[in-house]
Write a protein that holds these residues in place. Sequence first.
Motif, mmCIF file in Angstrom:
data_model
loop_
_atom_site.group_PDB
_atom_site.id
_atom_site.type_symbol
_atom_site.label_atom_id
_atom_site.label_comp_id
_atom_site.label_asym_id
_atom_site.label_seq_id
_atom_site.Cartn_x
_atom_site.Cartn_y
_atom_site.Cartn_z
ATOM 1 N N TRP A 100 0.812 -1.222 0.000
ATOM 2 C CA TRP A 100 0.000 0.000 0.000
ATOM 3 C C TRP A 100 0.843 1.269 0.000
ATOM 4 N N PHE A 101 2.149 1.124 -0.063
ATOM 5 C CA PHE A 101 3.037 2.288 -0.099
ATOM 6 C C PHE A 101 3.131 2.770 -1.548
ATOM 7 N N ARG A 102 2.282 3.728 -1.883
ATOM 8 C CA ARG A 102 2.200 4.251 -3.242
ATOM 9 C C ARG A 102 2.223 5.779 -3.179
ATOM 10 N N PRO A 103 3.395 6.373 -3.068
ATOM 11 C CA PRO A 103 3.508 7.826 -2.899
ATOM 12 C C PRO A 103 2.806 8.601 -4.009
ATOM 13 N N ASN A 104 2.109 9.649 -3.609
ATOM 14 C CA ASN A 104 1.398 10.514 -4.538
ATOM 15 C C ASN A 104 2.327 11.650 -4.965
ATOM 16 N N GLN A 105 2.711 11.673 -6.247
ATOM 17 C CA GLN A 105 3.676 12.660 -6.702
ATOM 18 C C GLN A 105 3.157 14.090 -6.573
ATOM 19 N N GLY A 106 1.875 14.293 -6.818
ATOM 20 C CA GLY A 106 1.304 15.627 -6.690
ATOM 21 C C GLY A 106 1.432 16.160 -5.278
ATOM 22 N N VAL A 107 1.138 15.320 -4.294
ATOM 23 C CA VAL A 107 1.263 15.714 -2.889
ATOM 24 C C VAL A 107 2.721 15.953 -2.535
ATOM 25 N N LEU A 108 3.608 15.087 -3.017
ATOM 26 C CA LEU A 108 5.035 15.236 -2.725
ATOM 27 C C LEU A 108 5.568 16.568 -3.235
ATOM 28 N N VAL A 109 5.217 16.928 -4.447
ATOM 29 C CA VAL A 109 5.682 18.181 -5.028
ATOM 30 C C VAL A 109 5.222 19.364 -4.177
ATOM 31 N N LYS A 110 3.955 19.380 -3.788
ATOM 32 C CA LYS A 110 3.422 20.479 -2.980
ATOM 33 C C LYS A 110 4.118 20.574 -1.624
ATOM 34 N N GLU A 111 4.342 19.415 -0.990
ATOM 35 C CA GLU A 111 4.948 19.418 0.339
ATOM 36 C C GLU A 111 6.421 19.839 0.282
ATOM 37 N N ILE A 112 7.148 19.328 -0.700
ATOM 38 C CA ILE A 112 8.563 19.674 -0.837
ATOM 39 C C ILE A 112 8.732 21.172 -1.070
ATOM 40 N N GLN A 113 7.884 21.728 -1.927
ATOM 41 C CA GLN A 113 7.981 23.150 -2.224
ATOM 42 C C GLN A 113 7.484 24.003 -1.059
ATOM 43 N N ALA A 114 6.422 23.557 -0.396
ATOM 44 C CA ALA A 114 5.856 24.341 0.706
ATOM 45 C C ALA A 114 6.832 24.466 1.872
ATOM 46 N N TYR A 115 7.560 23.377 2.166
ATOM 47 C CA TYR A 115 8.469 23.375 3.309
ATOM 48 C C TYR A 115 9.930 23.558 2.899
ATOM 49 N N GLN A 116 10.143 23.818 1.595
ATOM 50 C CA GLN A 116 11.480 24.086 1.066
ATOM 51 C C GLN A 116 12.484 23.013 1.501
ATOM 52 N N ILE A 117 12.093 21.785 1.257
ATOM 53 C CA ILE A 117 12.913 20.628 1.630
ATOM 54 C C ILE A 117 13.978 20.391 0.557
ATOM 55 N N GLY A 118 15.226 20.282 0.971
ATOM 56 C CA GLY A 118 16.287 19.951 0.036
ATOM 57 C C GLY A 118 16.115 18.520 -0.451
ATOM 58 N N PHE A 119 15.936 18.334 -1.743
ATOM 59 C CA PHE A 119 15.585 17.019 -2.281
ATOM 60 C C PHE A 119 16.618 16.612 -3.332
ATOM 61 N N ASN A 120 17.379 15.559 -3.040
ATOM 62 C CA ASN A 120 18.449 15.108 -3.932
ATOM 63 C C ASN A 120 18.231 13.654 -4.331
ATOM 64 N N MET A 121 18.439 13.358 -5.609
ATOM 65 C CA MET A 121 18.292 11.997 -6.122
ATOM 66 C C MET A 121 19.512 11.589 -6.931
ATOM 67 N N LEU A 122 19.970 10.359 -6.701
ATOM 68 C CA LEU A 122 21.063 9.795 -7.480
ATOM 69 C C LEU A 122 20.570 8.515 -8.148
ATOM 70 N N PHE A 123 20.844 8.407 -9.437
ATOM 71 C CA PHE A 123 20.449 7.231 -10.202
ATOM 72 C C PHE A 123 21.645 6.670 -10.957
ATOM 73 N N GLY A 124 21.576 5.391 -11.252
ATOM 74 C CA GLY A 124 22.584 4.758 -12.085
ATOM 75 C C GLY A 124 22.167 4.844 -13.550
ATOM 76 N N LYS A 125 23.051 5.344 -14.386
ATOM 77 C CA LYS A 125 22.745 5.510 -15.803
ATOM 78 C C LYS A 125 22.357 4.190 -16.455
ATOM 79 N N TYR A 126 22.943 3.092 -15.977
ATOM 80 C CA TYR A 126 22.705 1.789 -16.587
ATOM 81 C C TYR A 126 21.764 0.920 -15.753
ATOM 82 N N ASP A 127 20.977 1.575 -14.894
ATOM 83 C CA ASP A 127 20.032 0.859 -14.033
ATOM 84 C C ASP A 127 18.826 0.412 -14.857
ATOM 85 N N SER A 128 18.619 -0.900 -14.957
ATOM 86 C CA SER A 128 17.459 -1.425 -15.682
ATOM 87 C C SER A 128 16.330 -1.802 -14.729
#
Length: 236
Positions: free
Chosen positions: A156-184
């Motif tokens: 049941w863990f299905r994050p809502n992207q719309g809510v996440l965007v609003k919350e991150i921007q509202a609270y000015q949360i530093g948000f960093n993501m790292l991905f592998g270029k060859y991640d399948s």
Amino acid sequence: LKNKQGLIGVNLFFHGNSSIPKDSLKEGMPIEIFQTLWKAFLQHLKIQEYSLIGYSMGGKVSLTILEFHAAHIKKVLLFAPDGLFINPLYLFASGTKLGRTLFHFVNRHPSALFKTADALKFVRILPPKLHRFVYVHMDSQKKRNQVYMAWMAYRWFRPNQGVLVKEIQAYQIGFNMLFGKYDSIIRPSLGRKFAAKLENTATFHELHIGHRMLHRNTLNYIKSQPQIELIWASPR
């Protein structure tokens, strides 16, 4: 870690000694129950503000925490996070009665899984990296049980992207993501699209590696990027 900073490692359910009653796998861990556990965990440690790190499935759990507790979160660092896209196969295997029945059967009879994976690779439907992933993570009963129970527990863990965007921007949360270029397993394009929604609030980084990101190359990259500044939980 700097002075007066602490790092707390939390095992996912069915990893290490962290578990929930197996009977609850029939229904999955309700988000409301998880929120109660998380609040109790923070109260026990006397933590009011904190940052989050999550890798793969741990990224999905971090995003779920962020969705409901953004006011207490300072920064987030995610490595190839699950949860930005819900795979239809995962929805079928964990969210339907038929899917759960088939998943349980495959867990007990892995030859059917491996034969199917071999056939899909042969007809070029299943990429070689995903084919290898199946063999590496499902080659023993212990590993298969862990995958099965974790998938069921977190269904049941299905994050809502719309809510996440609003919350991150509202609270000015530093948000960093790292991905592998060859991640399948978790494609970097998912992170790139989500970062675009956040505009200047998020940073997206792509390393020349695959899904296995917990090694020195990743650490060295983080050290070379001054914008990835982590502020950890500090007891009050």
